[in-house]
Design a protein around this motif. Structure first.
Motif, PDB file in Angstrom:
ATOM      1  N   UNK A 217       0.853  -1.188   0.000  1.00  0.00           N
ATOM      2  CA  UNK A 217       0.000   0.000   0.000  1.00  0.00           C
ATOM      3  C   UNK A 217       0.885   1.233   0.000  1.00  0.00           C
ATOM      4  N   UNK A 218       0.302   2.354  -0.385  1.00  0.00           N
ATOM      5  CA  UNK A 218       1.042   3.614  -0.450  1.00  0.00           C
ATOM      6  C   UNK A 218       0.355   4.662   0.399  1.00  0.00           C
ATOM      7  N   UNK A 219       1.150   5.522   1.013  1.00  0.00           N
ATOM      8  CA  UNK A 219       0.648   6.694   1.719  1.00  0.00           C
ATOM      9  C   UNK A 219       0.981   7.893   0.838  1.00  0.00           C
ATOM     10  N   UNK A 220       0.027   8.345   0.004  1.00  0.00           N
ATOM     11  CA  UNK A 220       0.342   9.359  -1.016  1.00  0.00           C
ATOM     12  C   UNK A 220       0.906  10.655  -0.454  1.00  0.00           C
ATOM     13  N   UNK A 221       0.394  11.114   0.683  1.00  0.00           N
ATOM     14  CA  UNK A 221       0.862  12.379   1.244  1.00  0.00           C
ATOM     15  C   UNK A 221       2.325  12.311   1.659  1.00  0.00           C
TER      16      UNK A 221
END
Length: 305
Positions: free
Chosen positions: A192-196
């Motif tokens: 998963x990615x944490x875009x911020x």
């Protein structure tokens, strides 16, 4: 499971209740969390009618969902002999207000969470007796909520998107992000990615209502555990499938002005723009709409962004 949901692969129907107070100081937080709302119960004191805070929640409801139920609360405070007539009168008055919204014809359920059957004030034993209590209309409210649940209760298509509402460390395990799956699904060991933050993590484990799970889909409330993440960097925000949520400094959006907002909206206006729980100040430019579509172009500067 109710009959119209019998074909779904579940044994239990569970509602997660989220309180949305109408206080002005909390409205930004409520707007930030509207993405998790599927249905809405608007609670109105039958003795007072529609108050300012309830009207604000009604605006949020119009933005959020097309499924709303009205609970006419505290009906036990009405004189018992006149109760049916007073409830009908209150419902009729409210119906005229709802007729001007997307919720015209909304179902209203008279309820009381605790209806006292004990001695009235001033009667012998009133001060010392333990008053037996019952509920009024709660079963009807529950039944109507069940009827409102759509048959396509959960969907798994689309890239994973998760609204994070809390982030905290657990010693020996890692960092847990709690929140709601807004789109798609996620499984243990998924990336998963944490875009911020522009970082990627692997899902170590998950829990839903204190029970370990290996998969979560749209609508599920879960806690997702990852390793080597400083929880102070992410209090609220989004987690998503890698590459699915871009960051940007400009965007074109179709918007609608809330009819209760008295101010004009035009080019070069400064507005707060919220995406999830992230809010920034932005300058807007109005484009209007093509001829014969939407509102007349001569009014676009007044009511559109």
């Amino acid at each position: 499971m109710p009959p119209h949901l019998a074909e779904l692969p579940y044994d239990l129907l569970q509602f997660t209740l989220v309180d949305c107070p109408g206080h002005a100081s909390l409205i930004r937080t409520i707007i930030g969390g509207v993405h998790i709302i599927d249905m809405m119960v608007l609670v109105i004191d039958v003795n007072k009618g529609l108050q300012a805070q309830a009207a604000e929640c009604l605006v949020v409801g119009e933005i959020t969902t097309s499924r709303m139920l009205v609970a006419l609360n505290k009906v036990d405070m009405l004189p018992e002999k006149d109760r049916p007539k007073l409830i009908r009168k209150a419902a009729k008055k409210l119906a005229s207000t709802f007729a001007m919204t997307k919720f015209a014809g909304v179902f209203m359920v008279p309820v009381a969470a605790k209806a006292s059957n004990g001695p009235a004030e001033g009667e012998e034993g009133a001060a010392t007796a333990t008053l037996p209590t019952t509920t009024l209309g709660i079963d009807d409210l529950r039944s109507q909520l069940i009827e409102m649940v759509p048959a396509d209760l959960k969907r798994t298509e689309g890239p994973f998107l998760f609204a994070v509402d809390h982030c905290f460390p657990i010693k020996g395990q890692g960092t847990v992000m709690t929140g709601t799956v807004l789109r798609g699904s996620v499984s243990a060991n998924d990336a998963i990615e944490l875009p911020a933050l522009k970082i990627k993590k692997t899902v170590k484990s998950m829990q839903a209502f204190k029970r370990p799970v290996t998969k979560a889909v749209q609508g599920d409330r879960v806690g997702i555990c990852v390793t080597q993440l400083d929880p102070t960097l992410l209090e609220r925000g989004l987690a998503a499938a890698p590459g699915s949520i871009p960051t940007f400094t400009a965007a074109i959006a179709s918007v609608e002005k809330i009819r209760f907002y008295a101010g004009k909206v035009g080019g070069k206006s400064k507005m707060h723009v919220s995406v999830g729980h992230t809010t920034v100040m932005a300058e807007i430019q109005v484009f209007g709409v093509p001829d014969s579509e939407g509102i007349p172009s001569e009014h676009a500067m007044e009511v559109g962004l």
